[in-house]
Design an enzyme around this catalytic site. Structure first.
Site, PDB file in Angstrom:
ATOM      1  N   LYS A  13       0.830  -1.207   0.000  1.00  0.00           N
ATOM      2  CA  LYS A  13       0.000   0.000   0.000  1.00  0.00           C
ATOM      3  C   LYS A  13       0.862   1.254   0.000  1.00  0.00           C
ATOM      4  CE  LYS A  13      -2.207  -0.876   3.862  1.00  0.00           C
ATOM      5  NZ  LYS A  13      -1.648  -2.162   4.278  1.00  0.00           N
ATOM      6  N   ARG A  88      -9.384   0.723   9.449  1.00  0.00           N
ATOM      7  CA  ARG A  88      -8.942  -0.645   9.714  1.00  0.00           C
ATOM      8  C   ARG A  88     -10.005  -1.464  10.426  1.00  0.00           C
ATOM      9  NH1 ARG A  88      -3.196   0.329   9.505  1.00  0.00           N
ATOM     10  NH2 ARG A  88      -1.934  -1.542   9.799  1.00  0.00           N
ATOM     11  N   ARG A 127      11.615  -7.383   4.441  1.00  0.00           N
ATOM     12  CA  ARG A 127      11.639  -5.984   4.889  1.00  0.00           C
ATOM     13  C   ARG A 127      12.298  -5.873   6.262  1.00  0.00           C
ATOM     14  NH1 ARG A 127       6.013  -2.803   4.860  1.00  0.00           N
ATOM     15  NH2 ARG A 127       5.740  -3.440   7.000  1.00  0.00           N
ATOM     16  N   ARG A 135      11.619  -1.001  12.518  1.00  0.00           N
ATOM     17  CA  ARG A 135      10.296  -0.851  13.093  1.00  0.00           C
ATOM     18  C   ARG A 135      10.090  -1.894  14.169  1.00  0.00           C
ATOM     19  NH1 ARG A 135       5.524  -0.304   8.744  1.00  0.00           N
ATOM     20  NH2 ARG A 135       4.447  -1.350  10.448  1.00  0.00           N
ATOM     21  N   ARG A 146      -0.278  -9.228  13.327  1.00  0.00           N
ATOM     22  CA  ARG A 146      -0.868  -8.198  12.471  1.00  0.00           C
ATOM     23  C   ARG A 146      -1.725  -8.807  11.366  1.00  0.00           C
ATOM     24  NH1 ARG A 146       4.483  -5.608  11.145  1.00  0.00           N
ATOM     25  NH2 ARG A 146       3.458  -4.377   9.569  1.00  0.00           N
TER      26      ARG A 146
HETATM   27  P1  ADP Z   1       1.333  -2.011   8.008  1.00  0.00           P
HETATM   28  O1  ADP Z   1       2.774  -2.037   7.650  1.00  0.00           O
HETATM   29  O2  ADP Z   1       0.863  -3.232   8.695  1.00  0.00           O
HETATM   30  O3  ADP Z   1       0.446  -1.582   6.901  1.00  0.00           O
HETATM   31  P2  ADP Z   1       0.929   0.487   9.452  1.00  0.00           P
HETATM   32  O4  ADP Z   1       2.164   1.261   9.299  1.00  0.00           O
HETATM   33  O5  ADP Z   1      -0.272   0.920   8.660  1.00  0.00           O
HETATM   34  O6  ADP Z   1       1.205  -1.047   9.222  1.00  0.00           O
HETATM   35  O7  ADP Z   1       0.486   0.442  10.998  1.00  0.00           O
HETATM   36  C1  ADP Z   1       1.351   0.017  12.019  1.00  0.00           C
HETATM   37  C2  ADP Z   1       0.583  -0.107  13.331  1.00  0.00           C
HETATM   38  O8  ADP Z   1      -0.009   1.150  13.675  1.00  0.00           O
HETATM   39  C3  ADP Z   1      -0.597  -1.081  13.311  1.00  0.00           C
HETATM   40  O9  ADP Z   1      -0.192  -2.413  13.523  1.00  0.00           O
HETATM   41  C4  ADP Z   1      -1.462  -0.522  14.441  1.00  0.00           C
HETATM   42  O10 ADP Z   1      -0.955  -0.862  15.712  1.00  0.00           O
HETATM   43  C5  ADP Z   1      -1.289   0.962  14.282  1.00  0.00           C
HETATM   44  N1  ADP Z   1      -2.322   1.542  13.366  1.00  0.00           N
HETATM   45  C6  ADP Z   1      -2.093   2.142  12.166  1.00  0.00           C
HETATM   46  N2  ADP Z   1      -3.238   2.544  11.596  1.00  0.00           N
HETATM   47  C7  ADP Z   1      -4.233   2.171  12.456  1.00  0.00           C
HETATM   48  C8  ADP Z   1      -5.636   2.284  12.449  1.00  0.00           C
HETATM   49  N3  ADP Z   1      -6.289   2.832  11.404  1.00  0.00           N
HETATM   50  N4  ADP Z   1      -6.335   1.797  13.508  1.00  0.00           N
HETATM   51  C9  ADP Z   1      -5.702   1.250  14.554  1.00  0.00           C
HETATM   52  N5  ADP Z   1      -4.385   1.093  14.633  1.00  0.00           N
HETATM   53  C10 ADP Z   1      -3.636   1.545  13.597  1.00  0.00           C
END
Ligand code: ADP
Length: 190
Positions: A13, A88, A127, A135, A146
């Site tokens: 994404k 989400r 990654r 991270r 996740r």
């Molecule tokens: P990914 O690499 O899984 O797409 P993100 O960078 O979008 O991850 O998000 C990392 C973390 O931030 C998630 O695992 C969650 O803990 C938190 N997070 C991000 N966006 C949301 C959201 N919309 N609602 C709840 N938690 C979120």
């Protein structure tokens, strides 16, 4: 153009969002990036989110809804935005609908990147190696969490947006260029 990029962790994404922002001149709003910035800055939200994120769980809906609704009020969002990592949960999607409706605007499209779990695990492990675990949530154990959270709480959004007629699905297992071309094909409708 107001759009959502939907898909599991590691679906690509972020990569595609950056490309679309360059192409369309609209902003990428990533709740993950915003939350990581809040953690790094040690704000109240960051303190709340830090451990939850490290466990691979979701930050409470009201926190992320607050962040996004404040952000889309800003003048630089007037031309549109790409939401990456938000909503989400169905509750977040419903809250987003309310926030947009109150502003007299709506979403144009939701693009889902479909990827199977086996490929995701490989991608995220790569990654994690490349970033040297930069991270806190990029490790095999949290990744599994996740993915589980994605299937349980986020995947229902596919049906939610199918019902509203906004959903378009793109095969996220193709190469970055092929995925980009498929997304461009969807965007050409607008
Ligand atoms: P990914 O690499 O899984 O797409 P993100 O960078 O979008 O991850 O998000 C990392 C973390 O931030 C998630 O695992 C969650 O803990 C938190 N997070 C991000 N966006 C949301 C959201 N919309 N609602 C709840 N938690 C979120």
């Amino acid at each position: 153009m107001r759009m959502i990029l939907l898909g599991p962790p590691g679906a690509g994404k972020g990569t595609q969002a950056v490309r679309i922002t360059d192409k369309l001149g609209i902003l990428q709003l990533s709740t993950g990036d915003m939350l990581r910035a809040a953690v790094a800055a040690g704000t109240e939200i960051g303190l709340k989110a830090k451990d939850i994120m490290a466990r691979g769980e979701l930050v409470p809906d009201d926190v992320v809804v607050g962040i996004i609704s404040d952000r889309i009020e800003q003048p630089d969002c007037a031309r549109g935005f790409i939401l990456d990592g938000f909503p989400r949960t169905v509750a977040q999607a419903e809250a987003l609908d309310r926030v947009l409706k109150a502003k007299g605007i709506g979403l144009d499209v939701v693009i889902e990147l479909t990827v199977d779990d086996g490929i995701l695990i490989q991608r995220i492990e790569t990654r994690a190696r490349e970033t040297g675990g930069a991270r806190a949530d990029d490790n095999a154990e949290t990744l599994k969490k996740r993915l589980d959270v994605y299937h349980a709480q986020t995947a229902p959004l596919v049906d939610y947006y199918k019902t509203t007629g906004l959903l378009r699905s793109v095969d996220g297992m193709a190469s970055i260029e092929e995925v980009a071309a498929a997304i461009d094909g969807v965007l050409a409708e607008f």
